[in-house]
Design an enzyme around this catalytic site. Structure first.
Site, mmCIF file in Angstrom:
data_model
loop_
_atom_site.group_PDB
_atom_site.id
_atom_site.type_symbol
_atom_site.label_atom_id
_atom_site.label_comp_id
_atom_site.label_asym_id
_atom_site.label_seq_id
_atom_site.Cartn_x
_atom_site.Cartn_y
_atom_site.Cartn_z
ATOM 1 N N THR A 250 0.616 -14.709 -14.949
ATOM 2 C CA THR A 250 -0.352 -14.308 -15.692
ATOM 3 C C THR A 250 -1.684 -15.383 -15.475
ATOM 4 O OG1 THR A 250 1.259 -13.352 -17.031
ATOM 5 C CG2 THR A 250 -1.203 -12.923 -17.432
ATOM 6 N N ARG B 18 1.526 -23.432 -15.956
ATOM 7 C CA ARG B 18 2.025 -23.933 -17.266
ATOM 8 C C ARG B 18 3.424 -24.350 -17.417
ATOM 9 N NH1 ARG B 18 -0.327 -19.210 -21.564
ATOM 10 N NH2 ARG B 18 -2.002 -19.471 -20.490
ATOM 11 N N SER C 19 -3.413 -22.223 -23.054
ATOM 12 C CA SER C 19 -3.839 -21.233 -24.046
ATOM 13 C C SER C 19 -3.244 -21.246 -25.824
ATOM 14 C CB SER C 19 -3.374 -19.820 -23.504
ATOM 15 O OG SER C 19 -4.013 -18.847 -24.415
ATOM 16 N N HIS C 20 -2.657 -20.435 -25.801
ATOM 17 C CA HIS C 20 -2.024 -20.246 -27.284
ATOM 18 C C HIS C 20 -0.693 -21.030 -27.412
ATOM 19 C CE1 HIS C 20 -0.921 -17.140 -24.656
ATOM 20 N NE2 HIS C 20 0.214 -17.148 -25.236
ATOM 21 N N LYS D 33 -5.320 -24.267 -14.839
ATOM 22 C CA LYS D 33 -5.746 -22.823 -13.809
ATOM 23 C C LYS D 33 -7.389 -23.358 -13.176
ATOM 24 C CE LYS D 33 -7.698 -20.939 -18.331
ATOM 25 N NZ LYS D 33 -7.789 -19.906 -19.359
ATOM 26 N N ASP E 246 -7.778 -18.956 -30.588
ATOM 27 C CA ASP E 246 -6.638 -19.701 -29.997
ATOM 28 C C ASP E 246 -6.688 -21.217 -29.480
ATOM 29 O OD1 ASP E 246 -7.672 -18.852 -27.745
ATOM 30 O OD2 ASP E 246 -5.886 -18.665 -26.986
ATOM 31 N N ASP F 167 -7.458 -22.010 -26.612
ATOM 32 C CA ASP F 167 -8.607 -22.578 -25.863
ATOM 33 C C ASP F 167 -9.885 -21.417 -26.064
ATOM 34 O OD1 ASP F 167 -6.980 -20.542 -24.644
ATOM 35 O OD2 ASP F 167 -7.601 -20.534 -22.745
ATOM 36 N N ASP G 82 -10.256 -18.390 -26.170
ATOM 37 C CA ASP G 82 -10.525 -17.003 -25.689
ATOM 38 C C ASP G 82 -9.938 -15.975 -26.378
ATOM 39 O OD1 ASP G 82 -7.881 -17.732 -24.817
ATOM 40 O OD2 ASP G 82 -7.985 -17.315 -22.789
ATOM 41 N N ARG G 83 -8.993 -16.214 -27.220
ATOM 42 C CA ARG G 83 -8.448 -15.057 -27.959
ATOM 43 C C ARG G 83 -9.225 -14.879 -29.206
ATOM 44 N NH1 ARG G 83 -1.762 -14.468 -27.060
ATOM 45 N NH2 ARG G 83 -1.943 -14.308 -24.825
ATOM 46 N N THR H 180 -1.587 -6.521 -16.653
ATOM 47 C CA THR H 180 -1.943 -7.439 -17.722
ATOM 48 C C THR H 180 -2.314 -8.751 -16.799
ATOM 49 O OG1 THR H 180 -0.029 -6.726 -18.905
ATOM 50 C CG2 THR H 180 -0.799 -8.993 -19.064
ATOM 51 N N GLU I 65 -7.504 -6.731 -24.018
ATOM 52 C CA GLU I 65 -6.282 -6.727 -23.628
ATOM 53 C C GLU I 65 -5.716 -6.664 -25.183
ATOM 54 O OE1 GLU I 65 -3.993 -8.758 -20.286
ATOM 55 O OE2 GLU I 65 -5.375 -10.111 -20.996
ATOM 56 N N GLU I 66 -4.504 -6.033 -25.386
ATOM 57 C CA GLU I 66 -3.569 -5.949 -26.751
ATOM 58 C C GLU I 66 -3.313 -7.332 -27.124
ATOM 59 O OE1 GLU I 66 -0.274 -7.203 -26.712
ATOM 60 O OE2 GLU I 66 -0.683 -7.471 -24.483
ATOM 61 N N SER I 67 -3.202 -8.423 -26.282
ATOM 62 C CA SER I 67 -2.913 -9.730 -26.528
ATOM 63 C C SER I 67 -4.173 -10.272 -27.188
ATOM 64 C CB SER I 67 -2.316 -10.298 -25.345
ATOM 65 O OG SER I 67 -3.432 -10.331 -24.375
ATOM 66 N N LYS J 75 -11.951 -13.719 -21.291
ATOM 67 C CA LYS J 75 -12.182 -13.202 -22.715
ATOM 68 C C LYS J 75 -12.748 -14.201 -23.573
ATOM 69 C CE LYS J 75 -6.934 -14.163 -23.156
ATOM 70 N NZ LYS J 75 -6.087 -13.789 -22.003
ATOM 71 N N ARG K 37 8.598 -7.925 -23.271
ATOM 72 C CA ARG K 37 7.526 -7.562 -24.237
ATOM 73 C C ARG K 37 7.744 -6.018 -24.183
ATOM 74 N NH1 ARG K 37 4.914 -12.237 -25.126
ATOM 75 N NH2 ARG K 37 3.916 -13.277 -23.437
HETATM 76 C C1 G1P Z 1 -0.149 -13.009 -21.915
HETATM 77 C C2 G1P Z 1 -0.725 -11.580 -22.469
HETATM 78 C C3 G1P Z 1 -1.863 -11.251 -21.613
HETATM 79 C C4 G1P Z 1 -2.690 -12.460 -21.427
HETATM 80 C C5 G1P Z 1 -2.166 -13.915 -20.817
HETATM 81 C C6 G1P Z 1 -3.015 -15.063 -20.965
HETATM 82 O O1 G1P Z 1 0.469 -12.916 -20.743
HETATM 83 O O2 G1P Z 1 0.293 -10.602 -22.636
HETATM 84 O O3 G1P Z 1 -2.299 -10.183 -22.027
HETATM 85 O O4 G1P Z 1 -3.588 -12.038 -20.217
HETATM 86 O O5 G1P Z 1 -1.084 -14.078 -21.939
HETATM 87 O O6 G1P Z 1 -3.557 -15.219 -22.194
HETATM 88 P P1 G1P Z 1 2.103 -12.402 -20.554
HETATM 89 O O7 G1P Z 1 3.012 -13.817 -21.223
HETATM 90 O O8 G1P Z 1 2.403 -11.266 -21.300
HETATM 91 O O9 G1P Z 1 2.430 -12.509 -19.260
HETATM 92 ZN ZN ZN Z 2 -6.102 -18.631 -24.689
#
Ligand code: G1P
Ligand code: ZN
Length: 544
Positions: A19, A23, A114-115, A127, A278, A280, A282-283, A345, A364-366, A377, A497
């Site tokens: 994605t 990481r 990220s988170h 990245k 979050d 970084d 972006d969320r 995604t 995105e829903e996330s 984002k 998920r």
């Molecule tokens: C998750 C989220 C996705 C987001 C990504 C990066 O990815 O579901 O929407 O873009 O983190 O923040 P996933 O772990 O589901 O592949």
């Molecule tokens: Zn993030």
């Protein structure tokens, strides 16, 4: 005269393009030559850097500073003319995107997981973003991955560490390294989009916001803009100091990990609005008094009211959402008469649509929402968008969301995560589902008739590239949907998920609890995917 030092690379399977970027656990990144070999693979694949500019920064998590120094020495060996690095090694993901775009860089390296939790036992990540400020497309990440399997020599200049804590220009060989204010470029972009005067008046009138930066990189940005420029009272931003281990928190702004914010938003003395960003930044999570906004609804509300905000006054070109994100925004787009794209995604799929001017808003829903202003984002952008809407409509969060439901119906939504599954079992579950797809249409499950089922594939309308195997979708006759896919960002085992969406247009049921409304959908998912059998779990590990 600066010497270039060459050392053998280690070959490893960098990461199948998932994605977002590479990481891993911090310990993996600390292995000698590991980060170097990945960066070298990236630099080997990128064209010549002569005359070019690179942007560099990270979310400040554990190992950030060490990694910045390594990458600076390697960027100098690669021959970049300039590297802009955020002061303290800091750049939030959306700020990095803004800096790349505003300064005409050929790309940028963002250090973040990220988170995901940070600290010595936490995660680290890297990245690459391209010249448009957005995540590298799959073609590039595939090439980097292939290169990690055959990379030979790491090249870096021999030089002392670059002091990162004051704005300065340092030469590393032929490369000019400039330490820059991590907030300035980004703040300038936001000033061009929102009605800062209206938001100042809102705060001056006593409006109370609780902005939880979760001890992550969003803190300095939120403090500078909300408290510094918009006059929000000092203390509006909490957990504002970025910490290398996020204070032990899991900096993922959802109701589970931001439980403290949810607590502060319930009860009589609650502020008018709550928000969180979050690791970084972006969320985003948006919360009203006793009312949590789902990210899918948030996108739909922003699209519905976009014209009320200066940056979108002329209307939006179109919208896009990731496939598992609820279809709420689809109905808004249809009413506005603009296109709505459904993408796999991951933010990278929005880049082409934004560059081509096909869309203006996406999400995105996330807990990710954004627009054409950058190519990532953007957490604080979403907070300002909501503040701007509240300031100009005089309506608070819950009425804004209920107004959208009234117009378009409600997509009751939830995501169930099953973390830490043995990879073979997770794959067997998905394979089992895929095998049944052709037989599903027309079948009844839990009293609901299946209208369509597929394994989502996306053809990029701009460059024609095809992404297959993006998740199983089961759509029911009334528009309700089940989606199942494996995470591409986890670092331990596999994560399944399960996304549940039920379309409800009976207003008398809008008040009901999502978990009550989704019971039959959960049972249908179990019946189709045999989740208990393959995960050995009776319940998901995280429900959002
Ligand atoms: C998750 C989220 C996705 C987001 C990504 C990066 O990815 O579901 O929407 O873009 O983190 O923040 P996933 O772990 O589901 O592949
Ligand atoms: Zn993030």
């Amino acid at each position: 005269m600066i010497r270039i030092h060459t050392q053998p690379a280690i070959r490893f399977e960098g990461q199948r393009p998932g994605t977002s970027g590479l990481r891993k656990k911090v310990g993996v990144f600390q292995q000698p030559g590991y980060l170097e070999s990945f960066v070298q693979s990236l630099f080997d694949v990128l064209p010549d850097a002569t005359g070019k500019t690179l942007v560099l920064g990270g979310d400040g998590r554990f190992h950030n500073r060490e990694a910045i120094q390594v990458i600076l020495r390697m960027a100098a060996a690669k021959g970049y003319a300039r590297v802009f690095v955020g002061r303290g090694g800091i750049l939030s993901t959306p700020a990095a995107s803004a800096v790349i775009r505003r300064r005409g860089a050929s790309g940028g390296i963002v250090l973040s997981a990220s988170h995901n939790p940070g600290g010595p036992d936490g995660d680290f990540g890297i990245k690459y973003n391209i010249a448009n400020g957005g995540p590298a497309p799959e073609s590039l990440t595939e090439a980097v991955h292939a290169r990690t399997l055959e990379v030979e020599a790491i090249q870096c200049v021999e030089a002392p560490d670059v002091p990162l804590d004051s704005d300065a220009v340092v030469r590393l060989g032929a490369t000019s390294v400039e330490v820059i204010d991590p907030v300035a470029d980004y703040a300038e972009v936001l000033r061009g989009l929102f009605d800062f005067d209206a938001m100042r008046r809102l705060f001056a009138s006593g409006f109370r916001l609780r902005m939880d930066a979760m001890c992550a990189v969003g803190g300095p940005y939120a403090k500078a803009i909300l408290e510094g420029e918009l006059g929000a009272p000092v203390g509006t931003v909490v957990n504002a100091q970025p910490l290398e281990d996020f204070g032990g928190m899991h900096p993922d702004p959802n109701p589970v990990h931001a439980a403290d914010l949810i607590r502060h938003m319930s009860g009589p003395g609650a502020p008018d609005m709550g928000a969180a960003t979050d690791g970084d930044a972006d969320r985003n999570l948006i919360v009203g008094r006793n009312f949590v906004v789902t990210p899918s609804d948030s996108l739909a509300v922003l699209a519905m009211h976009a014209r009320k905000v200066p940056g979108y006054r002329d209307g939006i070109a179109g919208v896009a959402r990731s496939m598992p994100t609820s279809t709420a925004v689809d109905r808004v787009a249809a009413a506005l008469g603009v296109a709505c794209f459904e993408t796999p995604t991951g933010w990278k799929f929005f880049g082409n649509l934004l560059d081509a001017g096909l869309i203006t808003l996406c999400g995105e829903e996330s807990y990710g929402t954004g627009s054409s202003h950058v190519r990532e984002k953007d957490g604080l952008w979403a907070v300002l968008f909501w503040l701007n809407l509240i300031a100009v409509t005089g309506e608070s969060i819950e009425p804004l969301v209920r107004g959208m439901w009234r117009e378009y119906g409600r997509c009751v939504y939830s995501r169930h995560d099953y973390e830490g599954i043995a990879t073979a079992d997770a794959q067997a579950l998905m394979a089992g589902l895929r095998d049944q797809l052709d037989a599903l249409p027309g079948r009844e499950v839990q009293g609901m008739r299946i209208a369509a089922a597929d394994d989502f594939a996306y053809i990029d309308p701009v460059d024609g590239s095809v992404s297959r195997g993006q998740g199983v979708r089961v759509v029911f006759a009334d528009g309700s949907r089940l989606v199942l896919r494996l995470s591409g960002t986890g670092t331990e085992g596999s994560t399944l998920r399960l996304y549940l969406e039920r379309f409800e247009n009976d207003a008398s049921r809008y008040g009901m609890d999502a978990s009550e409304q989704l019971g039959a959908m959960v049972r249908a998912a179990e019946e189709l995917a045999q989740i208990r059998r393959w995960t050995g779990m009776d319940a998901p590990t995280v429900v959002t």
